[in-house]
Design an enzyme around this catalytic site. Structure first.
Site, PDB file in Angstrom:
ATOM      1  N   CYS B  37       0.872  -1.185  -0.180  1.00 21.80           N
ATOM      2  CA  CYS B  37      -0.109  -0.057   0.201  1.00 21.80           C
ATOM      3  C   CYS B  37       0.806   1.194   0.029  1.00 21.80           C
ATOM      4  O   CYS B  37       0.375   2.255  -0.125  1.00 21.80           O
ATOM      5  CB  CYS B  37      -0.903  -0.001   1.338  1.00 21.80           C
ATOM      6  SG  CYS B  37      -1.979  -1.290   1.436  1.00 21.80           S
ATOM      7  N   CYS B 107      -2.929   8.961   5.672  1.00 22.53           N
ATOM      8  CA  CYS B 107      -1.735   9.088   6.579  1.00 22.53           C
ATOM      9  C   CYS B 107      -1.957   9.374   7.863  1.00 22.53           C
ATOM     10  O   CYS B 107      -1.248   8.685   8.737  1.00 22.53           O
ATOM     11  CB  CYS B 107      -0.858   9.990   5.973  1.00 22.53           C
ATOM     12  SG  CYS B 107      -0.263   9.823   4.373  1.00 22.53           S
TER      13      CYS B 107
END
Lengths: 415, 130
Positions: B37, B107
């Site tokens: 990812c 994030c």
């Protein structure tokens, strides 16, 4: 030709020449009069303004034809390679629909080809997407097996824009001709970098663009073979019947003059320039690889554009690497740098694994790069990768002897 | 993409980079994300057994600049907090502090996950000891 290597570099450094190139000053100089005093419409047949424009266009046609080993009657001007690809593929599909509905392409083509093929699939065409081998090239036996009695077109690029892999187009063209199938090649990255001759390479249709060879943006061409075999296209733009009816629209005379000049320069300087570029490229590669471990070159080393280097820096994410070398213009296959948030489909097609796609950087060297720039880039890349690896939990695990491909990741399958 | 000054600052001068002894009973380790990812964060905390205050925190991150900044910020924020206080840190706080654009919100989610995973690991160790 190139700037002298004197140790001083001007920042930022441009090393993204597969995306576009800086126009050569000689090209600009050739174009300038056609924006002002020589402004005529090349289709105006009855006065001097038109004749001057037409003469310039015909000279450019000759210059392009000469570079790819053909005659000027076989060059059609377009707005660029995307249009050329669309015209070639859709034009053949529509013209030869009665003969068959099968088209063959391959996984790492440019989107201009892949998305055109996808659209044709919605209109009843069958498309085979050949896989590539680890080096980025197709297997010719796969191609032979894929051709059937409904196949009307094979479209395979000459050189890949991400990894620089050169496809065996001469052999592909030979197979196509033996089977009576038309062969189109998107040649934008190959032209002016490596020898490309439509006769020797058995190519029937070839897409060309100006801005990849130090010429202008918004101007391209399509080579359309006139004999053995004679290729016919259904025009995709209706209008005044310019370009032998294949592409209506007033010709972009300054752009065409620039494209022609860029081809003429490539013709004269390609042999020397490709040696220069491969020298720079090899220097960049050697400086990086001798200072870093766990670095992988993506794509064929042997069959490769002289100006391309595509490297994966394991355990470092591409976008963070770009941030660290922000005075250098390059590209990454990382998902974070793409609009789709998917890692590069070209690198995925090589079977390298998504993690290496996320870690890849594409360096595209060009006519105006210098050895001093290469030295600067190599040092900066090495320093940044080392710094980011100090930050990388994956590098730490690797150093502890853990195989990260065997770890059960918590987030796996979620992305 | 333009990065905020705070993201650039954390990227250029990341706080608390490193590793703690993951075998120690006082240390909790969170490892979240996956290489496929493009993001992996390791966040570690060292907890005072008496006060339950996080006395030290370290991170290492494989990911984009925003991922590095989010985890760097997370270590700054957890230090000095009790374990329970640290669990109250939300990804939206990180988004706000770093001015992350929408495409980088994941994030901040990963950083919150990393804090929770590290605390979870530490709590498990306390139960195992008891």
């Amino acid at each position: 030709m190139a700037n002298e290597s004197n140790g001083a570099v001007k920042l930022p450094i441009y090393m993204d020449n597969h995306a576009t190139t800086q126009m050569d000053p000689r090209v600009l100089e050739a174009m300038l009069p056609y924006f002002s005093e020589t402004f005529g419409n090349a289709a105006s047949r009855n006065h001097e303004f038109g004749w001057a424009a037409e003469q310039a266009v015909e000279q450019a046609r000759e210059q392009i034809a000469k570079l790819i080993g053909t005659t000027s009657k076989e060059i059609i001007f377009t707005s660029g390679a995307t249009e050329s690809d669309n015209l070639a593929i859709k034009g053949v599909a529509e013209m030869y629909r009665e003969k068959g509905n099968h088209i063959i392409t391959q996984a790492t083509e440019h989107k201009a080809v892949l998305d055109t093929c996808k659209r044709l699939e919605k209109h009843g065409f069958r498309v085979t997407y050949l896989p590539v081998q680890k080096d980025g090239r197709i297997d010719l036996d796969d191609l032979k097996r894929a051709i059937d009695d409904k196949t009307i077109l094979v479209t395979i690029m000459a050189a890949n824009n991400e990894i620089g892999a050169l496809q065996p187009i001469r052999e592909i063209g030979q197979i196509c001709h033996e089977k009576g199938v038309i062969f189109h090649s998107d040649a934008v990255q190959a032209i002016g970098k490596v020898p490309f001759n439509v006769i020797q390479d058995n190519v029937d249709l070839a897409s060309i663009t100006g801005h990849k060879i130090y010429g202008p943006k918004g101007c391209g061409a399509l080579y359309v073979r006139r004999k053995s075999p004679r290729v016919q296209l259904v025009a995709q733009i209706d209008g005044g019947g310019h370009e032998r009816g294949m592409r209506s629209g007033t010709l972009n005379v300054p752009g065409i003059v620039g494209l022609g000049k860029a081809c003429e320069i490539a013709m004269n300087e390609m042999a020397e320039e490709s040696k220069y570029l491969s020298g720079l490229r090899d220097s960049l590669r050697d400086q990086i690889m001798s200072n870093l471990d766990e670095v992988y070159i993506n794509g064929s080393v042997e069959h490769r554009l002289p100006n391309n280097l595509n490297i994966s820096f394991a355990f470092v994410e591409g976008e963070s690497l770009l941030m660290g070398i922000n005075d250098i213009a390059v590209s990454s296959g990382s998902a974070c740098t793409s609009a789709t948030l998917e890692p590069s489909y070209v690198l995925k097609a090589l079977g390298a694994g998504d993690d290496l796609a996320h870690s890849s950087i594409r360096f595209g060297l060009g006519r105006f790069n210098t050895q001093a720039e290469v030295d600067y880039v190599a040092k900066k890349v090495v320093d940044t990768v080392k710094r980011l690896r100090e930050l990388s939990p994956l590098y730490e695990m690797h150093k502890e002897g853990i195989d990260i491909t065997k770890v059960q990741w918590a987030a796996e399958g979620q992305h | 993409m333009a990065y905020s000054d705070k993201v650039l600052d954390h990227y250029t001068n990341p706080r608390n980079v490193g590793s703690l002894d993951k075998a120690s009973a006082e240390v909790g380790t969170g490892l979240v994300g996956a290489p496929e990812c493009g993001d992996v964060m390791k966040l570690q905390i060292k907890v005072n057994p008496e006060t339950k205050i996080i006395e030290d925190a370290k991170f290492k991150t494989f990911g984009c600049g925003s991922a590095i900044a989010s985890s760097s910020l997370a270590t700054e924020w957890v230090k000095g907090k009790t374990v329970d206080e640290a669990l109250e840190i939300k990804n939206t706080d990180i988004v706000k502090e770093l001015s992350l654009p929408p495409v980088k919100i994941h994030c901040s989610v990963l950083a919150e996950d990393a804090i929770r995973a590290a605390i979870g690991d530490w709590k498990k160790k306390q139960q195992d000891e008891a």
